[in-house]
Design an enzyme around this catalytic site. Structure first.
Site, PDB file in Angstrom:
ATOM      1  N   GLU A  32      -0.899   0.914  -4.681  1.00 11.91           N
ATOM      2  CA  GLU A  32       0.330   1.314  -5.390  1.00 11.91           C
ATOM      3  C   GLU A  32       1.185   0.087  -5.694  1.00 11.91           C
ATOM      4  OE1 GLU A  32       0.499   4.200  -6.604  1.00 11.91           O
ATOM      5  OE2 GLU A  32      -1.200   4.951  -5.456  1.00 11.91           O
ATOM      6  N   TRP A  55      -0.266  -1.229  -8.737  1.00 14.95           N
ATOM      7  CA  TRP A  55       0.150  -0.483  -9.944  1.00 14.95           C
ATOM      8  C   TRP A  55       1.498  -1.009 -10.436  1.00 14.95           C
ATOM      9  CZ3 TRP A  55      -1.983   2.374 -13.523  1.00 14.95           C
ATOM     10  CH2 TRP A  55      -3.105   3.155 -13.243  1.00 14.95           C
ATOM     11  N   TRP A  99       5.670  15.420 -32.149  1.00 17.01           N
ATOM     12  CA  TRP A  99       6.433  15.995 -31.033  1.00 17.01           C
ATOM     13  C   TRP A  99       7.413  17.026 -31.575  1.00 17.01           C
ATOM     14  CZ3 TRP A  99       4.139  14.508 -26.796  1.00 17.01           C
ATOM     15  CH2 TRP A  99       3.659  13.211 -26.640  1.00 17.01           C
ATOM     16  N   ASN A 109       6.132  11.221  -6.357  1.00 19.10           N
ATOM     17  CA  ASN A 109       5.257  10.730  -7.439  1.00 19.10           C
ATOM     18  C   ASN A 109       4.377  11.816  -8.050  1.00 19.10           C
ATOM     19  OD1 ASN A 109       3.886   8.647  -9.058  1.00 19.10           O
ATOM     20  ND2 ASN A 109       2.135   9.184  -7.757  1.00 19.10           N
ATOM     21  N   TRP A 117       7.812  11.874 -24.993  1.00 19.38           N
ATOM     22  CA  TRP A 117       7.993  11.268 -23.668  1.00 19.38           C
ATOM     23  C   TRP A 117       9.299  10.473 -23.579  1.00 19.38           C
ATOM     24  CZ3 TRP A 117       8.521   5.984 -23.574  1.00 19.38           C
ATOM     25  CH2 TRP A 117       7.971   5.249 -24.628  1.00 19.38           C
ATOM     26  N   TRP A 168       5.505   7.401 -17.673  1.00 20.82           N
ATOM     27  CA  TRP A 168       5.669   8.334 -18.800  1.00 20.82           C
ATOM     28  C   TRP A 168       4.539   8.198 -19.811  1.00 20.82           C
ATOM     29  CZ3 TRP A 168       7.915  12.696 -19.464  1.00 20.82           C
ATOM     30  CH2 TRP A 168       8.935  13.044 -18.589  1.00 20.82           C
TER      31      TRP A 168
HETATM   32  C1  LIG Z   1       6.805   9.748 -15.124  1.00 28.38           C
HETATM   33  C2  LIG Z   1       6.921   8.741 -14.006  1.00 28.38           C
HETATM   34  C3  LIG Z   1       8.054   7.930 -13.907  1.00 28.38           C
HETATM   35  C4  LIG Z   1       8.171   6.979 -12.895  1.00 28.38           C
HETATM   36  N1  LIG Z   1       9.288   6.197 -12.836  1.00 28.38           N
HETATM   37  C5  LIG Z   1       9.402   5.242 -11.885  1.00 28.38           C
HETATM   38  C6  LIG Z   1      10.540   4.404 -11.817  1.00 28.38           C
HETATM   39  O1  LIG Z   1      11.456   4.472 -12.638  1.00 28.38           O
HETATM   40  N2  LIG Z   1      10.608   3.501 -10.812  1.00 28.38           N
HETATM   41  C7  LIG Z   1       9.622   3.364  -9.880  1.00 28.38           C
HETATM   42  O2  LIG Z   1       9.730   2.521  -8.988  1.00 28.38           O
HETATM   43  N3  LIG Z   1       8.517   4.130  -9.949  1.00 28.38           N
HETATM   44  C8  LIG Z   1       8.381   5.063 -10.899  1.00 28.38           C
HETATM   45  N4  LIG Z   1       7.262   5.856 -10.931  1.00 28.38           N
HETATM   46  C9  LIG Z   1       6.163   5.596  -9.985  1.00 28.38           C
HETATM   47  C10 LIG Z   1       6.234   6.394  -8.670  1.00 28.38           C
HETATM   48  O3  LIG Z   1       6.432   7.742  -8.935  1.00 28.38           O
HETATM   49  C11 LIG Z   1       7.341   5.892  -7.745  1.00 28.38           C
HETATM   50  O4  LIG Z   1       7.245   4.494  -7.588  1.00 28.38           O
HETATM   51  C12 LIG Z   1       7.214   6.530  -6.362  1.00 28.38           C
HETATM   52  O5  LIG Z   1       7.271   7.933  -6.457  1.00 28.38           O
HETATM   53  C13 LIG Z   1       8.347   6.025  -5.485  1.00 28.38           C
HETATM   54  O6  LIG Z   1       8.299   6.611  -4.222  1.00 28.38           O
HETATM   55  P1  LIG Z   1       7.841   5.753  -2.956  1.00 28.38           P
HETATM   56  O7  LIG Z   1       8.585   4.462  -2.915  1.00 28.38           O
HETATM   57  O8  LIG Z   1       7.906   6.622  -1.784  1.00 28.38           O
HETATM   58  O9  LIG Z   1       6.330   5.433  -3.354  1.00 28.38           O
HETATM   59  P2  LIG Z   1       5.101   4.964  -2.472  1.00 28.38           P
HETATM   60  O10 LIG Z   1       4.001   5.916  -2.726  1.00 28.38           O
HETATM   61  O11 LIG Z   1       5.494   4.721  -1.088  1.00 28.38           O
HETATM   62  O12 LIG Z   1       4.680   3.594  -3.167  1.00 28.38           O
HETATM   63  C14 LIG Z   1       5.210   2.326  -2.771  1.00 28.38           C
HETATM   64  C15 LIG Z   1       5.690   1.551  -3.965  1.00 28.38           C
HETATM   65  O13 LIG Z   1       4.612   1.307  -4.873  1.00 28.38           O
HETATM   66  C16 LIG Z   1       5.088   1.380  -6.211  1.00 28.38           C
HETATM   67  N5  LIG Z   1       4.439   2.513  -6.877  1.00 28.38           N
HETATM   68  C17 LIG Z   1       3.990   3.660  -6.319  1.00 28.38           C
HETATM   69  N6  LIG Z   1       3.407   4.449  -7.245  1.00 28.38           N
HETATM   70  C18 LIG Z   1       3.504   3.767  -8.412  1.00 28.38           C
HETATM   71  C19 LIG Z   1       3.085   4.058  -9.744  1.00 28.38           C
HETATM   72  N7  LIG Z   1       2.441   5.177 -10.065  1.00 28.38           N
HETATM   73  N8  LIG Z   1       3.367   3.157 -10.705  1.00 28.38           N
HETATM   74  C20 LIG Z   1       3.992   1.990 -10.412  1.00 28.38           C
HETATM   75  N9  LIG Z   1       4.408   1.671  -9.160  1.00 28.38           N
HETATM   76  C21 LIG Z   1       4.168   2.539  -8.188  1.00 28.38           C
HETATM   77  C22 LIG Z   1       6.594   1.630  -6.129  1.00 28.38           C
HETATM   78  O14 LIG Z   1       7.252   0.387  -6.170  1.00 28.38           O
HETATM   79  C23 LIG Z   1       6.734   2.301  -4.785  1.00 28.38           C
HETATM   80  O15 LIG Z   1       8.010   2.150  -4.214  1.00 28.38           O
HETATM   81  C24 LIG Z   1       7.121   6.823 -11.953  1.00 28.38           C
HETATM   82  C25 LIG Z   1       5.987   7.641 -12.053  1.00 28.38           C
HETATM   83  C26 LIG Z   1       5.891   8.595 -13.056  1.00 28.38           C
HETATM   84  C27 LIG Z   1       4.660   9.469 -13.126  1.00 28.38           C
END
Ligand SMILES: Cc1cc2nc3c(=O)[nH]c(=O)nc-3n(C[C@H](O)[C@H](O)[C@H](O)COP(=O)(O)OP(=O)(O)OC[C@H]3O[C@@H](n4cnc5c(N)ncnc54)[C@H](O)[C@@H]3O)c2cc1C
Length: 482
Positions: free
Chosen positions: A283, A286, A314, A349, A367, A390
């Site tokens: 993650e 990512w 859209w 997420n 989107w 998105w």
């Molecule tokens: C439509 C959509 C919008 C999103 N918008 C954002 C946003 O504005 N800011 C944001 O930080 N994340 C975003 N995410 C990615 C992800 O949903 C969040 O990072 C995550 O839910 C944050 O919770 P966590 O810190 O507990 O994640 P954890 O699962 O603990 O992950 C740890 C860290 O890894 C990174 N990460 C995790 N999943 C992703 C992912 N899919 N893509 C990129 N980085 C990731 C983040 O920095 C996160 O804090 C988005 C995902 C989707 C599908």
């Protein structure tokens, strides 16, 4: 004197631009302090109205909290954080003049807007004879450092990950010693939300600050990280790190996070838990992948990454959009997610993926509408991850969900929240309703719905019909409709 401009690096330690602006990007072992130069450091935060135009109450509230913690750290060392308001080029130039500053340092921005702004600031300062030092700090591997063998940025995550995971990574660095810090002659108060023209956020905002980030990281890495593989898609388990606001606003350094995660991997009790740690590292990759995508394609914040032959048609449907924003679509997992966003300025997420798919593939709404709502409501919003998420869901992005693979919101709810625990937490109208009925909501008759949960709406669209319409919409966009 060196002025350090704090932005999305609201922490004292593991801050490459603060400690050592001109240090090389060579990997070094964790904990060694890089050479710091002789100039005393004067730290500053600027509330720039042009930057605030893109902000929203949840993020500003988090920043204010984090600034208070950062200022205490400086004050404990007989220094202080200057907090000023005004356009960054003029404010930094004024401070440089007032304090006899030779150099201004900051961490590199990766969005197009941020980079254009930084160029303007640098030009302005350089014209006055002030040096600028801009340092890669926010990512483990900066844009351009992980490329295909032909030197191109990756557009497929799995190839990016293969190189990212084994590449040597720099370790964290300590904060500057007290002897390195300047003491500004007067206090500059931190403004309130009201002073800055923002309403109090409707949501409960998590506490900010570098200490809070450190606690969260340590808690997660001593426990939940080991069940990440199994529990990360279960929103009721609340088993993800919740580090996202900290990573977005830089209250924790990415090298600190990675070091701690590697330590968790070293102490993992077995292969399964080691695998879980590796999934979490994925993650973090990512996050870096999407930052690279944004860096090389700054236009993705408003444009589709992927080219379709024809424009995607859209729908303009303000009522459906409002129902989505309010969590009133009649699809329980979607509504729970949208209400979690309103209540906590955060959404799990898996549920972000579901609500994003629902907006684009069931409501057939652009989107960009969803991105804008998330931008205004998420405490962790950053353009790279938000846009990446998105465009993935909308099938317009890099390495996106193929357009024909459309989430079914009922089966997603059933699979990821089988006991409807998450749904009931955020949708009070469904508390006391059996999980089976919640997951069957779509198929209940109007009378059954009235009897079961009279205040909860009927589905605003029919998923199977909308699925067909979404496929047709994408096929037209692909020029395949005849
Ligand atoms: C439509 C959509 C919008 C999103 N918008 C954002 C946003 O504005 N800011 C944001 O930080 N994340 C975003 N995410 C990615 C992800 O949903 C969040 O990072 C995550 O839910 C944050 O919770 P966590 O810190 O507990 O994640 P954890 O699962 O603990 O992950 C740890 C860290 O890894 C990174 N990460 C995790 N999943 C992703 C992912 N899919 N893509 C990129 N980085 C990731 C983040 O920095 C996160 O804090 C988005 C995902 C989707 C599908």
């Amino acid at each position: 004197m060196r002025l350090h401009w704090h932005r999305t690096d609201l922490r004292p330690s593991d801050n490459l631009a603060l400690v050592s602006p001109d240090d090389s990007e060579e990997p070094r072992s964790s904990g060694s302090r890089p050479p710091a130069g002789d100039d005393p450091i004067l730290p500053v935060y600027v509330f720039d109205p042009k930057i605030l135009d893109h902000a929203a109450p949840p993020r500003v509230a988090f920043v204010l909290d984090s600034l208070a913690a950062l200022r205490e750290w400086y004050r404990d060392r007989e220094s202080d954080l200057l907090v000023v308001r005004g356009e960054a080029p003029a404010e930094l130039a004024r401070l440089a003049d007032d304090y006899g500053v030779d150099t201004v340092s900051w961490a590199q921005a990766y969005s197009g807007l941020g980079r254009r702004r930084d160029d303007r600031v640098a030009d302005h300062l350089n014209e006055m004879g002030v040096e600028t030092r801009i340092v890669h700090d926010h990512l483990l591997h900066e844009p351009g450092s992980i490329t295909t063998n032909a030197g191109e940025p990756y557009s497929v995550y799995s190839y990016f990950w293969k190189k990212w995971k084994d590449r040597e990574k720099r370790g964290s660095v300590p904060g500057p010693g007290a002897d390195r810090l300047a003491d500004p002659p007067h206090d500059t108060p931190i403004p309130t939300l009201d002073d800055l023209g923002f309403d109090r956020p409707e949501a409960e905002i998590p506490p900010g600050g570098y200490m809070e980030a450190r606690h969260r990281l340590n808690d997660f890495c001593s426990d939940d990280i080991y069940r990440y593989e199994d529990a990360r898609d279960d929103p009721a388990a609340n088993a993800t790190s919740r580090l996202s606001p900290h990573l977005t606003h830089g209250t924790v350094g990415i090298r600190t996070v990675h070091d701690r995660v590697v330590r968790a991997r070293e102490t993992a009790p077995n292969d399964a838990t080691r695998e879980a740690v590796e999934t979490f590292r994925g993650e973090l990759a990512w996050r870096e992948f999407y930052h690279h995508v944004l860096y090389f394609n700054p236009e993705v914040v408003t444009e589709n990454y992927r080219d379709y032959e024809n424009p995607i048609e859209w729908r303009d449907d303000p009522e459906a959009l409002q129902a989505w924003k309010d969590g009133e679509t009649g699809y329980p997992i979607v509504d729970a997610g949208m209400r979690q966003l309103r209540a906590e300025a955060y959404m799990h997420n898996r549920v972000r993926m579901i609500v994003a798919s629902f907006l684009t593939k069931d409501l057939l709404i652009d989107w960009r509408e969803g991105y804008d709502w998330f931008r205004r409501n998420l405490v962790d919003h950053n353009p790279a991850n938000d846009n990446g998420g998105w465009q993935w869901a909308a099938s317009t992005g890099t390495d996106a969900q193929p357009y024909f693979r459309i989430f079914n919101p009922m089966t997603q709810g059933e699979r990821h929240d089988p006991d409807a625990e998450y749904i009931r937490e955020y949708v009070p109208e469904l508390r006391g309703v059996d999980a089976d009925l919640i997951h069957d909501w779509h198929d209940l008759s109007p009378t059954q719905r009235r009897r079961t949960a009279p205040d909860y709406p009927a589905p605003i669209v029919e998923h199977s019909e909308r699925r067909e319409q979404a496929l047709a919409m994408f096929e037209r966009a692909r020029g395949e409709d005849d």
